[in-house]
Write a protein that holds these residues in place. Structure first.
Motif, mmCIF file in Angstrom:
data_model
loop_
_atom_site.group_PDB
_atom_site.id
_atom_site.type_symbol
_atom_site.label_atom_id
_atom_site.label_comp_id
_atom_site.label_asym_id
_atom_site.label_seq_id
_atom_site.Cartn_x
_atom_site.Cartn_y
_atom_site.Cartn_z
ATOM 1 N N THR A 30 -61.673 3.208 -16.179
ATOM 2 C CA THR A 30 -60.543 2.535 -16.819
ATOM 3 C C THR A 30 -60.906 2.042 -18.219
ATOM 4 O OG1 THR A 30 -61.084 0.467 -15.679
ATOM 5 C CG2 THR A 30 -59.429 1.881 -14.657
ATOM 6 N N ALA A 31 -62.153 1.678 -18.439
ATOM 7 C CA ALA A 31 -62.589 1.243 -19.769
ATOM 8 C C ALA A 31 -62.482 2.369 -20.790
ATOM 9 C CB ALA A 31 -64.022 0.721 -19.714
ATOM 10 N N HIS A 32 -62.560 3.602 -20.313
ATOM 11 C CA HIS A 32 -62.425 4.757 -21.199
ATOM 12 C C HIS A 32 -60.978 5.231 -21.311
ATOM 13 C CE1 HIS A 32 -66.813 4.983 -20.893
ATOM 14 N NE2 HIS A 32 -66.725 5.625 -22.038
ATOM 15 N N GLY A 33 -60.049 4.458 -20.776
ATOM 16 C CA GLY A 33 -58.638 4.764 -20.947
ATOM 17 C C GLY A 33 -58.004 5.617 -19.867
ATOM 18 N N TYR A 34 -58.737 5.925 -18.831
ATOM 19 C CA TYR A 34 -58.167 6.711 -17.740
ATOM 20 C C TYR A 34 -57.436 5.795 -16.765
ATOM 21 C CZ TYR A 34 -61.010 10.653 -19.251
ATOM 22 O OH TYR A 34 -61.566 11.668 -19.967
ATOM 23 N N ARG A 35 -56.428 6.355 -16.108
ATOM 24 C CA ARG A 35 -55.706 5.635 -15.060
ATOM 25 C C ARG A 35 -56.237 6.145 -13.733
ATOM 26 N NH1 ARG A 35 -50.760 7.137 -12.601
ATOM 27 N NH2 ARG A 35 -50.702 8.787 -14.144
ATOM 28 N N VAL A 36 -56.487 5.248 -12.808
ATOM 29 C CA VAL A 36 -57.051 5.606 -11.512
ATOM 30 C C VAL A 36 -55.933 5.636 -10.474
ATOM 31 C CG1 VAL A 36 -58.672 4.936 -9.705
ATOM 32 C CG2 VAL A 36 -59.280 4.602 -12.112
ATOM 33 N N THR A 37 -55.864 6.714 -9.713
ATOM 34 C CA THR A 37 -54.923 6.829 -8.609
ATOM 35 C C THR A 37 -55.577 7.662 -7.523
ATOM 36 O OG1 THR A 37 -52.646 7.354 -8.007
ATOM 37 C CG2 THR A 37 -53.754 8.898 -9.460
ATOM 38 N N ASP A 38 -55.079 7.534 -6.316
ATOM 39 C CA ASP A 38 -55.650 8.358 -5.251
ATOM 40 C C ASP A 38 -54.881 9.681 -5.172
ATOM 41 O OD1 ASP A 38 -53.641 8.200 -2.806
ATOM 42 O OD2 ASP A 38 -53.774 6.196 -3.684
ATOM 43 N N LEU A 39 -55.497 10.678 -4.599
ATOM 44 C CA LEU A 39 -54.934 12.014 -4.545
ATOM 45 C C LEU A 39 -53.624 12.043 -3.769
ATOM 46 C CD1 LEU A 39 -55.377 14.910 -5.437
ATOM 47 C CD2 LEU A 39 -56.701 15.291 -3.365
ATOM 48 N N ARG A 40 -53.521 11.272 -2.703
ATOM 49 C CA ARG A 40 -52.296 11.239 -1.900
ATOM 50 C C ARG A 40 -51.117 10.812 -2.762
ATOM 51 N NH1 ARG A 40 -53.507 7.429 1.809
ATOM 52 N NH2 ARG A 40 -54.742 8.957 2.919
ATOM 53 N N THR A 41 -51.294 9.779 -3.580
ATOM 54 C CA THR A 41 -50.231 9.311 -4.467
ATOM 55 C C THR A 41 -49.897 10.361 -5.511
ATOM 56 O OG1 THR A 41 -50.917 7.026 -4.147
ATOM 57 C CG2 THR A 41 -49.585 7.492 -6.092
ATOM 58 N N LEU A 42 -50.900 10.987 -6.059
ATOM 59 C CA LEU A 42 -50.696 12.000 -7.080
ATOM 60 C C LEU A 42 -49.889 13.184 -6.557
ATOM 61 C CD1 LEU A 42 -51.406 12.869 -9.979
ATOM 62 C CD2 LEU A 42 -53.413 13.992 -9.027
ATOM 63 N N LEU A 43 -50.111 13.558 -5.313
ATOM 64 C CA LEU A 43 -49.450 14.730 -4.743
ATOM 65 C C LEU A 43 -48.116 14.429 -4.067
ATOM 66 C CD1 LEU A 43 -52.538 16.593 -3.275
ATOM 67 C CD2 LEU A 43 -51.346 17.013 -5.430
ATOM 68 N N THR A 44 -47.708 13.168 -4.006
ATOM 69 C CA THR A 44 -46.437 12.810 -3.398
ATOM 70 C C THR A 44 -45.310 13.143 -4.372
ATOM 71 O OG1 THR A 44 -47.471 11.033 -2.162
ATOM 72 C CG2 THR A 44 -45.086 10.920 -2.394
ATOM 73 N N PRO A 45 -44.398 14.041 -3.995
ATOM 74 C CA PRO A 45 -43.326 14.446 -4.915
ATOM 75 C C PRO A 45 -42.490 13.277 -5.438
ATOM 76 C CG PRO A 45 -43.377 15.890 -3.014
ATOM 77 C CD PRO A 45 -44.334 14.752 -2.739
ATOM 78 N N ALA A 46 -42.204 12.276 -4.623
ATOM 79 C CA ALA A 46 -41.385 11.149 -5.064
ATOM 80 C C ALA A 46 -42.083 10.334 -6.152
ATOM 81 C CB ALA A 46 -41.045 10.257 -3.884
ATOM 82 N N ALA A 47 -43.390 10.337 -6.158
ATOM 83 C CA ALA A 47 -44.140 9.564 -7.145
ATOM 84 C C ALA A 47 -44.088 10.201 -8.527
ATOM 85 C CB ALA A 47 -45.588 9.398 -6.697
ATOM 86 N N HIS A 48 -43.972 11.503 -8.581
ATOM 87 C CA HIS A 48 -43.953 12.241 -9.845
ATOM 88 C C HIS A 48 -42.859 13.299 -9.802
ATOM 89 C CE1 HIS A 48 -47.656 10.360 -11.134
ATOM 90 N NE2 HIS A 48 -48.122 10.572 -9.924
ATOM 91 N N PRO A 49 -41.582 12.891 -9.881
ATOM 92 C CA PRO A 49 -40.511 13.894 -9.813
ATOM 93 C C PRO A 49 -40.596 14.840 -11.009
ATOM 94 C CG PRO A 49 -39.641 11.758 -10.450
ATOM 95 C CD PRO A 49 -41.094 11.551 -10.102
ATOM 96 N N MET A 50 -40.392 16.073 -10.757
ATOM 97 C CA MET A 50 -40.433 17.067 -11.820
ATOM 98 C C MET A 50 -39.026 17.255 -12.369
ATOM 99 S SD MET A 50 -43.197 19.857 -10.549
ATOM 100 C CE MET A 50 -43.215 20.525 -12.173
#
Length: 57
Positions: A30-50
Motif C-alpha cells: 500500500t505504501a507503493h500505491g497499490y490497493r489490496v483486495t482478495d481474489l474472491r472480491t476481485l472475481l465477483t461480478p457484482a464488485a466490478h460490473p463491466m
C-alpha cells in the motif's frame, strides 16, 4: 500485481512464515500505491460490473 501466499507447513511445523510476513508485505504494497483486495472480491461480478457501452472521450 497478484501475490499468492500459502499458509501452513508441509512438514507439520507450526511456524508459518507467510502469515508472519503478511503485515509487512501489505504495508509495503500500500505504501507503493497499490490497493489490496482478495481474489474472491476481485472475481465477483457484482464488485466490478463491466460496462457494455463505451464511455465518451
Amino acid at each position: 500485481m497478484i501475490l499468492q501466499m500459502h499458509t501452513g507447513d508441509p512438514e507439520g511445523r507450526t511456524e508459518v512464515i507467510d502469515a508472519q510476513a503478511l503485515p509487512r508485505i501489505l504495508d509495503a504494497t500500500t505504501a507503493h500505491g497499490y490497493r489490496v483486495t482478495d481474489l474472491r472480491t476481485l472475481l465477483t461480478p457484482a464488485a466490478h460490473p463491466m460496462s457494455t457501452t463505451a464511455s465518451p472521450n
